[in-house]
Design an enzyme around this catalytic site. Structure first.
Site, PDB file in Angstrom:
ATOM      1  CE  LYS A 148      -2.493   3.562   1.837  1.00  0.00           C
ATOM      2  NZ  LYS A 148      -1.867   4.797   2.295  1.00  0.00           N
ATOM      3  N   GLY A 203       5.094   3.710  10.826  1.00  0.00           N
ATOM      4  CA  GLY A 203       4.316   5.005  10.767  1.00  0.00           C
ATOM      5  C   GLY A 203       3.689   5.294  12.207  1.00  0.00           C
ATOM      6  CB  SER A 204       1.240   7.671  13.160  1.00  0.00           C
ATOM      7  OG  SER A 204       0.014   7.128  12.876  1.00  0.00           O
ATOM      8  N   GLY A 207      -2.196   5.302  13.302  1.00  0.00           N
ATOM      9  CA  GLY A 207      -2.641   4.578  12.276  1.00  0.00           C
ATOM     10  C   GLY A 207      -1.860   3.016  12.488  1.00  0.00           C
ATOM     11  N   GLY A 208      -0.824   2.621  13.020  1.00  0.00           N
ATOM     12  CA  GLY A 208      -0.550   1.422  13.259  1.00  0.00           C
ATOM     13  C   GLY A 208      -1.342   0.677  14.176  1.00  0.00           C
ATOM     14  CD  GLU A 227       9.992   1.625  12.833  1.00  0.00           C
ATOM     15  OE1 GLU A 227       9.980   2.649  13.241  1.00  0.00           O
ATOM     16  OE2 GLU A 227      10.668   1.161  11.854  1.00  0.00           O
ATOM     17  CB  CYS A 264      11.422   5.677  13.846  1.00  0.00           C
ATOM     18  SG  CYS A 264      12.625   4.449  12.822  1.00  0.00           S
ATOM     19  CD  GLU A 353       7.988   9.374  17.599  1.00  0.00           C
ATOM     20  OE1 GLU A 353       9.078   9.122  16.607  1.00  0.00           O
ATOM     21  OE2 GLU A 353       6.924   8.801  17.457  1.00  0.00           O
TER      22      GLU A 353
END
Length: 484
Positions: A148, A203-204, A207-208, A227, A264, A353
């Protein structure tokens, strides 16, 4: 590149499922050839790819060229990994009728899990994107891939996918081994598609977590390897600060400002002694130029995060300037005392973060003896760093940070993740959703599952489990490690 429809996603997933029997049966040599073919195609087209990526992301040409080299390099590394063979974790226990209870003949191996959905990252348009490490690890073990694309670099994603598809076809990979979809709704349809056997995301946290929950709530739940967020705490002892505080300041500045802080592994929390040399020296290395961030959402989150830090009583700006609404963000350093950091009212904001060029110094009095209790309250991170001198007693720090991070550093800075056999790029939640790594040789483990053959006739065994070991791979036989 337009958004993919649910019908597009269904076609991609079905093509991947149709290719799976062939990809799983392909030899390590064949799959290694696929990976090397993709690596060569990326290297041949590096000028075009870097040009597209520069326009879409705003990242510098040297950074992007280095990332293409890293991407092709990790493809070649995974080719070496599967040809070496230990990634299969082949184990043979011969039958022993005299044991109590009697033991049957048992032979264990890892096999590919099935078609994998990979969600590309924004901050690494090559190394964690269409042809990145997740794609390489999945293809290496024989798992077809549906990627994606990230909305932050659509043109690059489409062009990279064209090159990957052409390279795989030229190397003889089955049709359906790789495909690309785009768009938020397509991503949801992909993780929920019944033919997808695993998901991977960089990603965030928000979202994750949303994708993780969807993967778990399917009628047939699937593993999801995300991650997500990471604070990456750093501890500088008083002795290290006295000995090399100015040098450490320069290293910290390079680390948290690199790629505009959109890494990250960026050190977001640095514990330093009061009146530290590092803090005094740091301001001289903090740039004043503004830099565009990767996406509007990252920009907005950075502004919100720095504003929240600045609003906390006792937090002061010590270098740089907070982002104004009319300009692109600039690097910024905040500082607070340990008493502020320990205040429960502010802990969540101080340990969140802030993705972008910002870091927080926390000044501690006296020695590091009181720090373990504060560090133990932190959420999981990808990394933790200790800068100390030989005379420092750091065992307790090591123990505590070892529980909070997947990689401990005792020199250097956490940004810059070497792609090696021994690398681990993961950590406790929210750094990742599993114990597995997304970088390094053992990243293949995410997209494999174990199977045991009991009292199987030789004709049905994989070559890796035959007594003759025709592949010549490392195995454990009757409890003993046999290298060849």
């Amino acid at each position: 590149m337009t958004d993919s429809t649910t019908a597009d996603v269904d076609r991609a997933a079905r093509a991947a499922a149709g290719a799976f029997t062939a990809t799983a049966a392909a030899s390590a040599r064949e799959r290694a050839g696929w990976l090397r073919s993709v690596a060569e195609e990326l290297d041949r087209n590096v000028d075009e790819l870097v040009g597209i990526a520069g326009r879409e992301t705003g990242l510098t040409e040297p950074r992007l060229r280095g990332e293409v080299a890293r991407t092709s390099g990790q493809l070649r590394m995974f080719a070496d990994v599967i040809e070496e063979g230990s990634y299969l974790e082949a184990v043979i226990d011969h039958a022993d009728a005299g044991a109590t209870p009697p033991k049957p003949d048992l032979r264990r191996i890892l096999r590919p899990i099935g078609p994998v959905a990979i969600f590309a990252a924004s901050n690494f348009p090559f190394a964690f994107s269409v042809a990145g490490g997740d794609t390489a690890a999945a293809l290496a073990v024989g798992a077809p891939v549906v990627v994606k694309a990230h909305s932050g670099h659509r043109e690059l994603s489409e062009r990279t996918a064209e090159l990957v598809t052409a390279a795989l076809s030229a190397a003889g990979a089955p049709q359906g081994t790789f495909s690309l979809v785009s768009g938020r709704e397509a991503g949801i349809a992909l993780i929920e598609h019944p033919l997808i056997a695993a998901g991977s995301f960089t990603g965030s946290v928000a979202g994750g977590r949303a994708l993780y929950d969807r993967a778990a709530q399917r009628p047939d739940p699937i593993p999801f390897f995300g991650e997500l967020g990471s604070l990456n705490p750093v501890v500088v002892t008083a002795a290290a600060d006295r000995a090399r505080g100015a040098v450490l300041a320069e290293g910290l500045a390079t680390s948290f400002q690199g790629s505009s802080g959109q890494l990250c592994t960026k050190p977001g929390l640095v514990l330093v002694p009061e009146d530290s040399v590092l803090e005094v020296a740091l301001a001289a290395h903090v740039g004043e130029s503004a830099h565009r961030l990767l996406t509007d959402s990252i920009d907005a989150a950075f502004r919100d995060g720095t504003e929240q830090l600045a609003a906390i009583p006792g937090v002061e700006l010590v270098a740089g300037a907070g982002p104004a609404e009319s300009q692109e963000p600039r690097p910024v350093v905040y500082a607070a005392g340990l008493e502020v950091f320990a205040d429960a009212r502010y802990r969540e904001a101080l340990t969140a973060e802030v993705f972008g060029p910002a870091t927080l110094l926390v000044r501690y009095p006296d020695s590091v003896d009181d720090l373990p209790s504060h560090l133990a309250a932190l959420e999981g991170s990808l990394t933790a760093t200790i800068h100390a001198e030989p005379e420092d007693d750091i065992e307790e720090l090591v123990a505590v940070l070892g529980e909070r991070a997947g990689r401990l550093l005792f020199a250097g800075w956490p940004t810059g993740v070497a792609v090696t056999w021994s690398q681990h790029h993961g950590g406790p939640w929210p750094a990742t959703t599993s114990q597995h790594t997304s970088v390094g040789a053992t990243a293949t483990r995410r997209f494999q599952r174990p199977i045991v053959y009991q009292d199987a006739p030789e004709r049905v065994l994989p070559d890796a489990l035959l007594d003759a070991n025709p592949l010549g791979i490392p195995r454990r036989v009757d409890g003993a490690l046999v290298v060849r």
